[in-house]
Design a protein around this motif. Sequence first.
Motif, short mmCIF file in Angstrom:
data_model
loop_
_atom_site.label_atom_id
_atom_site.label_comp_id
_atom_site.label_asym_id
_atom_site.label_seq_id
_atom_site.Cartn_x
_atom_site.Cartn_y
_atom_site.Cartn_z
N LEU A 58 33.69 43.33 40.34
CA LEU A 58 34.80 44.16 39.84
C LEU A 58 34.32 45.55 39.45
O LEU A 58 35.04 46.53 39.64
CB LEU A 58 35.49 43.46 38.66
CG LEU A 58 36.22 42.16 38.99
CD1 LEU A 58 36.77 41.51 37.72
CD2 LEU A 58 37.33 42.39 40.01
N SER A 59 33.11 45.65 38.91
CA SER A 59 32.56 46.95 38.50
C SER A 59 32.23 47.83 39.70
O SER A 59 32.19 49.05 39.58
CB SER A 59 31.29 46.77 37.67
OG SER A 59 31.59 46.06 36.51
N SER A 60 31.99 47.22 40.85
CA SER A 60 31.63 48.00 42.04
C SER A 60 32.85 48.59 42.74
O SER A 60 32.72 49.32 43.71
CB SER A 60 30.86 47.12 43.03
OG SER A 60 31.74 46.17 43.61
N HIS A 61 34.03 48.27 42.24
CA HIS A 61 35.29 48.72 42.83
C HIS A 61 35.44 48.25 44.28
O HIS A 61 35.97 48.94 45.13
CB HIS A 61 35.44 50.25 42.75
CG HIS A 61 35.50 50.73 41.35
ND1 HIS A 61 36.57 50.50 40.54
CD2 HIS A 61 34.61 51.42 40.61
CE1 HIS A 61 36.34 51.02 39.35
NE2 HIS A 61 35.16 51.58 39.36
N VAL A 65 37.93 31.39 44.85
CA VAL A 65 38.85 32.38 44.28
C VAL A 65 38.66 33.74 44.95
O VAL A 65 39.64 34.42 45.29
CB VAL A 65 38.67 32.48 42.74
CG1 VAL A 65 39.42 33.67 42.18
CG2 VAL A 65 39.14 31.19 42.07
N LEU A 66 37.40 34.14 45.18
CA LEU A 66 37.14 35.43 45.84
C LEU A 66 37.70 35.42 47.27
O LEU A 66 38.29 36.42 47.70
CB LEU A 66 35.64 35.72 45.88
CG LEU A 66 35.01 36.22 44.60
CD1 LEU A 66 33.50 36.29 44.74
CD2 LEU A 66 35.58 37.56 44.18
N PHE A 114 44.29 40.99 42.04
CA PHE A 114 44.29 40.05 43.16
C PHE A 114 43.51 38.78 42.79
O PHE A 114 43.88 37.69 43.23
CB PHE A 114 43.71 40.70 44.42
CG PHE A 114 44.66 41.66 45.08
CD1 PHE A 114 45.61 41.20 45.98
CD2 PHE A 114 44.62 43.01 44.79
CE1 PHE A 114 46.51 42.08 46.58
CE2 PHE A 114 45.50 43.89 45.39
CZ PHE A 114 46.44 43.42 46.29
N ILE A 115 42.47 38.92 41.96
CA ILE A 115 41.73 37.75 41.47
C ILE A 115 42.68 36.88 40.63
O ILE A 115 42.75 35.66 40.81
CB ILE A 115 40.51 38.17 40.61
CG1 ILE A 115 39.48 38.92 41.45
CG2 ILE A 115 39.90 36.98 39.89
CD1 ILE A 115 38.61 38.05 42.31
N CYS A 116 43.39 37.52 39.73
CA CYS A 116 44.34 36.82 38.87
C CYS A 116 45.39 36.11 39.73
O CYS A 116 45.70 34.93 39.51
CB CYS A 116 44.99 37.81 37.92
SG CYS A 116 45.99 37.08 36.62
#
Length: 194
Positions: A67-70, A152-153, A114-116
């Motif tokens: 998530l931090s890597s955008h 999930v990913l 999108f993960i959620c």
Amino acid sequence: MSFDFKEEGLIRKIRLEEELLKELDSQLHAHLLRDGMNGLTFCHRWLLLGFQREFEHSDAIRLFEILSSHHLELNSLEAESARHSERMTHFQREEGKIRPELPSTNNDYTFELFICAAILLEKKQLLLKCADEVELIQFTNGLQGALNLDRVLERAEQAFFNYCNKSVMDCFKKLCTEPKKKGFFSFKLMDLFS
């Protein structure tokens, strides 16, 4: 990131998640937003803590890095550059004629949304059985450390690409349904071949 910890930031994220879920699965969206369910506020902890409790520790760290890597962000510089390049190509193809903007993706949908959504879609059948907010909270508490990050990913990435593909298809539909101006000569030629 600090904006997400403020009340208006989190409310905005939950509203965006509601909009995204409506796009991805209107049945689940309608169920979770009916009276007595209190919307998607049960996702508050997921979004605030970056899913740190829902996955094993090593997977939670891996997800944080992703998530931090955008990765796959609609509002990233790469995505904006691609959109700009496409607009310029279209502009050159149309020989400088300016056309109204076509429908576009919602750039506020971040990959964590999108993960959620992927978690919600994966657990759809269980969520549809929840009758009130208390059952939703029990459901979310039961997910602690129980989710498979790879699955999930994969589902989140698929939802992301499906959303982007739908946005592109909407653009093509708009282009194809725009009224075409027919000159006299081309209209007559078309009549010969039909």
